[in-house]
Design a protein around this motif. Structure first.
Motif, short mmCIF file in Angstrom:
data_model
loop_
_atom_site.label_atom_id
_atom_site.label_comp_id
_atom_site.label_asym_id
_atom_site.label_seq_id
_atom_site.Cartn_x
_atom_site.Cartn_y
_atom_site.Cartn_z
N ALA A 117 0.83 -1.21 0.00
CA ALA A 117 0.00 0.00 0.00
C ALA A 117 0.87 1.25 0.00
O ALA A 117 0.58 2.22 -0.72
N LEU A 118 1.93 1.26 0.78
CA LEU A 118 2.83 2.42 0.82
C LEU A 118 3.52 2.62 -0.52
O LEU A 118 3.64 3.75 -1.00
N ALA A 119 4.00 1.52 -1.11
CA ALA A 119 4.70 1.62 -2.39
C ALA A 119 3.78 2.12 -3.49
O ALA A 119 4.14 3.01 -4.28
N LEU A 120 2.56 1.58 -3.56
CA LEU A 120 1.63 1.99 -4.61
C LEU A 120 1.12 3.42 -4.40
O LEU A 120 0.64 4.05 -5.33
N THR A 121 1.25 3.91 -3.17
CA THR A 121 0.83 5.29 -2.88
C THR A 121 1.94 6.28 -3.17
O THR A 121 1.70 7.32 -3.81
N PHE A 122 3.17 5.97 -2.74
CA PHE A 122 4.24 6.97 -2.80
C PHE A 122 5.26 6.75 -3.91
O PHE A 122 6.12 7.59 -4.13
N LEU A 123 5.20 5.62 -4.63
CA LEU A 123 6.13 5.38 -5.73
C LEU A 123 5.49 5.62 -7.09
O LEU A 123 6.05 5.26 -8.11
N ASN A 124 4.31 6.20 -7.08
CA ASN A 124 3.61 6.48 -8.33
C ASN A 124 3.72 7.98 -8.64
O ASN A 124 3.12 8.80 -7.95
N PRO A 125 4.48 8.34 -9.66
CA PRO A 125 4.66 9.77 -9.97
C PRO A 125 3.35 10.46 -10.34
O PRO A 125 3.20 11.67 -10.14
N HIS A 126 2.37 9.71 -10.87
CA HIS A 126 1.09 10.32 -11.20
C HIS A 126 0.41 10.88 -9.95
O HIS A 126 -0.32 11.87 -10.02
N VAL A 127 0.65 10.22 -8.82
CA VAL A 127 0.06 10.69 -7.57
C VAL A 127 0.57 12.09 -7.25
O VAL A 127 -0.19 12.98 -6.86
N TYR A 128 1.87 12.29 -7.42
CA TYR A 128 2.46 13.61 -7.12
C TYR A 128 1.99 14.66 -8.11
O TYR A 128 1.66 15.79 -7.74
N LEU A 129 1.97 14.28 -9.40
CA LEU A 129 1.58 15.25 -10.42
C LEU A 129 0.10 15.62 -10.31
O LEU A 129 -0.26 16.79 -10.46
N ASP A 130 -0.74 14.62 -10.03
CA ASP A 130 -2.18 14.89 -9.92
C ASP A 130 -2.53 15.55 -8.59
O ASP A 130 -3.22 16.57 -8.55
N THR A 131 -2.06 14.94 -7.50
CA THR A 131 -2.48 15.38 -6.18
C THR A 131 -1.75 16.63 -5.71
O THR A 131 -2.37 17.60 -5.28
N VAL A 132 -0.42 16.61 -5.80
CA VAL A 132 0.36 17.74 -5.27
C VAL A 132 0.39 18.90 -6.26
O VAL A 132 0.07 20.04 -5.90
N VAL A 133 0.75 18.63 -7.50
CA VAL A 133 0.91 19.72 -8.48
C VAL A 133 -0.44 20.24 -8.97
O VAL A 133 -0.73 21.43 -8.87
N LEU A 134 -1.29 19.34 -9.51
CA LEU A 134 -2.56 19.79 -10.10
C LEU A 134 -3.51 20.32 -9.03
O LEU A 134 -4.00 21.45 -9.12
N LEU A 135 -3.80 19.50 -8.02
CA LEU A 135 -4.71 19.95 -6.97
C LEU A 135 -4.16 21.18 -6.25
O LEU A 135 -4.90 22.10 -5.90
N GLY A 136 -2.84 21.19 -6.04
CA GLY A 136 -2.22 22.33 -5.36
C GLY A 136 -2.35 23.61 -6.16
O GLY A 136 -2.63 24.67 -5.60
N SER A 137 -2.15 23.51 -7.48
CA SER A 137 -2.24 24.72 -8.31
C SER A 137 -3.66 25.24 -8.40
O SER A 137 -3.90 26.45 -8.38
N VAL A 138 -4.64 24.32 -8.47
CA VAL A 138 -6.04 24.75 -8.51
C VAL A 138 -6.44 25.35 -7.18
O VAL A 138 -7.15 26.36 -7.12
N ALA A 139 -5.98 24.73 -6.09
CA ALA A 139 -6.30 25.25 -4.75
C ALA A 139 -5.74 26.65 -4.57
O ALA A 139 -6.37 27.51 -3.93
N ALA A 140 -4.55 26.92 -5.14
CA ALA A 140 -3.93 28.24 -5.00
C ALA A 140 -4.79 29.33 -5.62
O ALA A 140 -4.78 30.48 -5.18
N ARG A 141 -5.57 28.98 -6.64
CA ARG A 141 -6.42 29.97 -7.30
C ARG A 141 -7.62 30.36 -6.44
O ARG A 141 -8.25 31.39 -6.69
N GLU A 142 -7.93 29.50 -5.47
CA GLU A 142 -9.08 29.80 -4.60
C GLU A 142 -8.76 30.98 -3.69
O GLU A 142 -9.64 31.78 -3.38
N GLY A 143 -7.50 31.08 -3.26
CA GLY A 143 -7.06 32.19 -2.43
C GLY A 143 -7.71 32.22 -1.05
O GLY A 143 -8.77 31.65 -0.82
N GLY A 144 -7.03 32.84 -0.12
CA GLY A 144 -7.56 33.02 1.24
C GLY A 144 -7.96 31.72 1.90
O GLY A 144 -7.23 30.74 1.90
N HIS A 145 -9.18 31.71 2.44
CA HIS A 145 -9.70 30.53 3.10
C HIS A 145 -10.19 29.49 2.10
O HIS A 145 -10.52 28.36 2.49
N GLY A 146 -10.23 29.84 0.83
CA GLY A 146 -10.73 28.91 -0.18
C GLY A 146 -9.82 27.73 -0.40
O GLY A 146 -10.29 26.61 -0.62
#
Length: 202
Positions: A117-146
């Motif tokens: 479970a740990l390997a399939l969660t943290f050794l998948n680069p798609h997880v980082y690109l989708d969750t950290v980069v994509l979700l993070g960039s969209v979240a940044a557009r919300e601004g403030g408490h958004g």
């Protein structure tokens, strides 16, 4: 009426998490086996929440500035997913193993389930690109408490999906009471994993 950041985060998070992948296939299989389901679901949810929080905090910008990190993760992830795929195909070719699983046999220790479970969660680069980069960039557009609300919505979607997949798989147990069903499932999982490994490298 405009959707709140919480609902937008849940919608985007669900669309990314529900895609067919190694992590979902493993959770489904463990759910069907009823083997270490709370542990596996807990690891997947905790990993997603951690990565979502990192994205909302701005870690996505750091990842895009470290291409070597993405490259290393890609190769490690492709190797592990390929290994997972090969072992799934080997299980599909073993009628005895399929019969054991159809009878409710347990195939792995909690330690092995945790490592997978740990390997399939943290050794998948798609997880980082989708969750950290994509979700993070969209979240940044919300601004403030958004942004925190957006991240919370994505986290709720992750928790709901993995819980439903892991604990809800038992309702498919009658379908997998026959060894042939397990062989077909393992064959499909094996082919999907190998295709994912190739896509990571290509």
């Amino acid at each position: 009426m405009e959707l709140s950041p919480l609902l937008r985060g849940a919608g985007l998070g669900a669309s990314l998490i529900m895609a067919i992948g190694a992590q979902n296939a493993f959770v489904l299989r463990q759910g069907l086996l009823r083997a270490h389901v709370p542990l596996v679901v807990g690891v997947c949810v905790a990993g997603d929440v951690l990565l979502i929080a990192a994205g909302v905090a701005g870690m996505g910008q750091l990842i895009t500035k470290l291409p070597w990190l993405v490259l290393v993760t890609t190769w490690c992830g492709a190797a592990y997913v390929a290994w997972f795929g090969v072992t799934s195909l080997l299980r599909a070719l073993r009628p005895a193993r399929a019969a054991l699983e159809a009878a409710g046999g347990r195939e792995a220790s909690s330690g092995r389930a945790l490592r997978t479970a740990l390997a399939l969660t943290f050794l998948n680069p798609h997880v980082y690109l989708d969750t950290v980069v994509l979700l993070g960039s969209v979240a940044a557009r919300e601004g403030g408490h958004g942004a925190p609300l957006f991240g919370a919505g994505a986290a709720v979607a992750s928790c709901a999906w993995f819980s439903s997949l892991g604990f809800g798989a038992r309702y498919l147990a009658p379908l997998f009471a026959r060894p042939l069903a397990w062989r077909i499932l393992d064959g499909i999982i094996g082919l999907v994993m190998l295709a994912l490994a190739v896509s990571l490298l290509v």
